[in-house]
Design a protein around this motif. Structure first.
Motif, PDB file in Angstrom:
ATOM      1  N   GLU A 186     -53.965   9.424 -73.464  1.00 35.97           N
ATOM      2  CA  GLU A 186     -53.322  10.123 -74.568  1.00 35.97           C
ATOM      3  C   GLU A 186     -52.760  11.468 -74.148  1.00 35.97           C
ATOM      4  N   LYS A 187     -53.496  12.186 -73.286  1.00 35.91           N
ATOM      5  CA  LYS A 187     -52.953  13.443 -72.758  1.00 35.91           C
ATOM      6  C   LYS A 187     -53.734  13.848 -71.517  1.00 35.91           C
ATOM      7  N   VAL A 188     -53.048  14.604 -70.682  1.00 34.02           N
ATOM      8  CA  VAL A 188     -53.638  15.158 -69.468  1.00 34.02           C
ATOM      9  C   VAL A 188     -53.309  16.648 -69.482  1.00 34.02           C
ATOM     10  N   ILE A 189     -54.338  17.466 -69.458  1.00 35.44           N
ATOM     11  CA  ILE A 189     -54.163  18.915 -69.522  1.00 35.44           C
ATOM     12  C   ILE A 189     -54.617  19.533 -68.206  1.00 35.44           C
ATOM     13  N   SER A 190     -53.771  20.364 -67.634  1.00 33.96           N
ATOM     14  CA  SER A 190     -54.134  21.130 -66.443  1.00 33.96           C
ATOM     15  C   SER A 190     -54.953  22.337 -66.882  1.00 33.96           C
ATOM     16  N   GLY A 191     -55.979  22.656 -66.096  1.00 31.49           N
ATOM     17  CA  GLY A 191     -56.791  23.812 -66.452  1.00 31.49           C
ATOM     18  C   GLY A 191     -57.796  24.173 -65.393  1.00 31.49           C
ATOM     19  N   TYR A 192     -58.820  24.913 -65.833  1.00 30.96           N
ATOM     20  CA  TYR A 192     -59.823  25.462 -64.932  1.00 30.96           C
ATOM     21  C   TYR A 192     -61.215  25.167 -65.478  1.00 30.96           C
ATOM     22  N   THR A 193     -62.146  24.868 -64.573  1.00 35.33           N
ATOM     23  CA  THR A 193     -63.517  24.620 -64.984  1.00 35.33           C
ATOM     24  C   THR A 193     -64.460  24.929 -63.826  1.00 35.33           C
ATOM     25  N   GLY A 194     -65.735  25.038 -64.152  1.00 36.61           N
ATOM     26  CA  GLY A 194     -66.748  25.225 -63.127  1.00 36.61           C
ATOM     27  C   GLY A 194     -67.011  26.654 -62.734  1.00 36.61           C
ATOM     28  N   GLY A 195     -66.439  27.611 -63.431  1.00 36.32           N
ATOM     29  CA  GLY A 195     -66.599  29.011 -63.045  1.00 36.32           C
ATOM     30  C   GLY A 195     -67.462  29.815 -63.995  1.00 36.32           C
ATOM     31  N   HIS A 196     -67.456  31.127 -63.786  1.00 43.86           N
ATOM     32  CA  HIS A 196     -68.312  32.025 -64.564  1.00 43.86           C
ATOM     33  C   HIS A 196     -67.535  33.048 -65.397  1.00 43.86           C
ATOM     34  N   VAL A 197     -66.215  32.914 -65.476  1.00 41.32           N
ATOM     35  CA  VAL A 197     -65.381  33.826 -66.253  1.00 41.32           C
ATOM     36  C   VAL A 197     -64.784  33.040 -67.421  1.00 41.32           C
ATOM     37  N   GLU A 198     -64.871  33.590 -68.622  1.00 38.65           N
ATOM     38  CA  GLU A 198     -64.270  32.910 -69.777  1.00 38.65           C
ATOM     39  C   GLU A 198     -62.760  33.092 -69.767  1.00 38.65           C
ATOM     40  N   ASN A 199     -62.052  32.024 -70.129  1.00 43.04           N
ATOM     41  CA  ASN A 199     -60.595  32.039 -70.254  1.00 43.04           C
ATOM     42  C   ASN A 199     -59.881  32.649 -69.048  1.00 43.04           C
ATOM     43  N   PRO A 200     -60.131  32.135 -67.847  1.00 42.18           N
ATOM     44  CA  PRO A 200     -59.474  32.704 -66.669  1.00 42.18           C
ATOM     45  C   PRO A 200     -57.973  32.409 -66.673  1.00 42.18           C
ATOM     46  N   GLU A 260     -58.081  17.667 -67.501  1.00 43.05           N
ATOM     47  CA  GLU A 260     -58.883  17.063 -68.565  1.00 43.05           C
ATOM     48  C   GLU A 260     -58.044  15.948 -69.169  1.00 43.05           C
ATOM     49  N   ILE A 261     -58.592  14.752 -69.139  1.00 39.61           N
ATOM     50  CA  ILE A 261     -57.874  13.561 -69.568  1.00 39.61           C
ATOM     51  C   ILE A 261     -58.498  13.040 -70.857  1.00 39.61           C
ATOM     52  N   THR A 262     -57.674  12.862 -71.871  1.00 41.79           N
ATOM     53  CA  THR A 262     -58.121  12.214 -73.107  1.00 41.79           C
ATOM     54  C   THR A 262     -57.596  10.788 -73.056  1.00 41.79           C
ATOM     55  N   PHE A 263     -58.511   9.821 -73.209  1.00 42.28           N
ATOM     56  CA  PHE A 263     -58.119   8.420 -73.060  1.00 42.28           C
ATOM     57  C   PHE A 263     -58.753   7.547 -74.131  1.00 42.28           C
ATOM     58  N   ASP A 264     -58.116   6.409 -74.365  1.00 39.58           N
ATOM     59  CA  ASP A 264     -58.579   5.417 -75.332  1.00 39.58           C
ATOM     60  C   ASP A 264     -59.366   4.366 -74.554  1.00 39.58           C
ATOM     61  N   MET A 293     -52.346  16.355 -59.831  1.00 40.73           N
ATOM     62  CA  MET A 293     -53.348  15.462 -60.419  1.00 40.73           C
ATOM     63  C   MET A 293     -52.913  14.883 -61.769  1.00 40.73           C
ATOM     64  N   VAL A 294     -51.858  15.400 -62.359  1.00 40.02           N
ATOM     65  CA  VAL A 294     -51.470  14.972 -63.707  1.00 40.02           C
ATOM     66  C   VAL A 294     -50.764  13.618 -63.710  1.00 40.02           C
ATOM     67  N   ALA A 295     -49.699  13.480 -62.937  1.00 40.97           N
ATOM     68  CA  ALA A 295     -48.840  12.289 -63.007  1.00 40.97           C
ATOM     69  C   ALA A 295     -49.580  10.969 -62.817  1.00 40.97           C
ATOM     70  N   PRO A 296     -50.481  10.837 -61.843  1.00 41.56           N
ATOM     71  CA  PRO A 296     -51.131   9.530 -61.658  1.00 41.56           C
ATOM     72  C   PRO A 296     -51.910   9.056 -62.886  1.00 41.56           C
ATOM     73  N   PHE A 297     -52.431   9.986 -63.658  1.00 44.58           N
ATOM     74  CA  PHE A 297     -53.168   9.615 -64.867  1.00 44.58           C
ATOM     75  C   PHE A 297     -52.234   9.530 -66.071  1.00 44.58           C
ATOM     76  N   ASP A 298     -51.320  10.470 -66.177  1.00 40.79           N
ATOM     77  CA  ASP A 298     -50.431  10.594 -67.326  1.00 40.79           C
ATOM     78  C   ASP A 298     -49.614   9.339 -67.565  1.00 40.79           C
ATOM     79  N   GLN A 299     -49.341   8.604 -66.515  1.00 39.70           N
ATOM     80  CA  GLN A 299     -48.463   7.442 -66.618  1.00 39.70           C
ATOM     81  C   GLN A 299     -49.198   6.128 -66.889  1.00 39.70           C
ATOM     82  N   MET A 300     -50.510   6.192 -67.081  1.00 37.79           N
ATOM     83  CA  MET A 300     -51.297   4.985 -67.308  1.00 37.79           C
ATOM     84  C   MET A 300     -51.408   4.664 -68.798  1.00 37.79           C
TER      85      MET A 300
END
Length: 170
Positions: A26-40, A57-61, A15-22
């Protein structure tokens, strides 16, 4: 103005490359979301017991690329008819979800989903969920920028996705 967007659509490596190259990303970070455990950890998420989904998570202008454009890119990276994984990646931790941070993002995502449904590009129902964003936890460093660090493995993953997608759509 800087904004963030969170998308889940299978393995975050793909999922990173298609966004990262646009332009405007500014940055694309791989990670985890939507769960019930902190810092998995990656290993914990793979057990499918934390409730997390692999995501980016994509940070964009916003002056260079819009949230609408990001959502359009997202639809082209996923199989929106498969609620239990993406392509060769199976399981709830690979489910397709657009995580929205506010009502504006929700309206854009919902409208885009309705357009996709009306287009009848897919014969099966569109099942991608649109949910309120939850805490996002960056993945370990070895999972960041995977397509750049491991180009051969990334290419193999992409080829497998293409084979799976062409089989599913035909």
């Amino acid at each position: 103005m800087k904004e963030t967007a969170i998308f889940a659509g299978g393995c975050f490596w793909c999922m990173v490359a298609p966004f990262d190259q646009m332009k405007g990303i500014e940055k694309v970070i791989s990670g985890y979301t939507g769960g019930h455990v902190e810092n998995p950890t990656y290993e914990e998420v793979l057990t499918k017991t934390t409730g997390h989904t692999e995501a980016v998570e994509i940070t964009f202008d916003t002056s260079l690329i819009s949230y609408e454009e990001l959502v359009a890119i997202y639809w082209n990276q996923t199989d929106p008819t498969d609620a239990m994984g993406q392509f060769q990646d199976r399981g709830d931790n690979y489910r397709p979800v657009i995580f929205v941070k506010d009502e504006s993002q929700r309206k854009i995502a919902e409208a885009s989903k309705q357009q996709l449904i009306k287009s009848k590009v897919y014969s099966k129902p569109i099942v991608t969920q649109i949910q309120l964003a939850m805490p996002f936890y960056p993945a370990e460093e070895e999972h960041q920028g995977f397509y750049q660090k491991n180009p051969e493995r990334y290419q193999a993953e992409q080829e497998e996705r293409k084979r799976y997608q062409s089989k599913e759509l035909n």
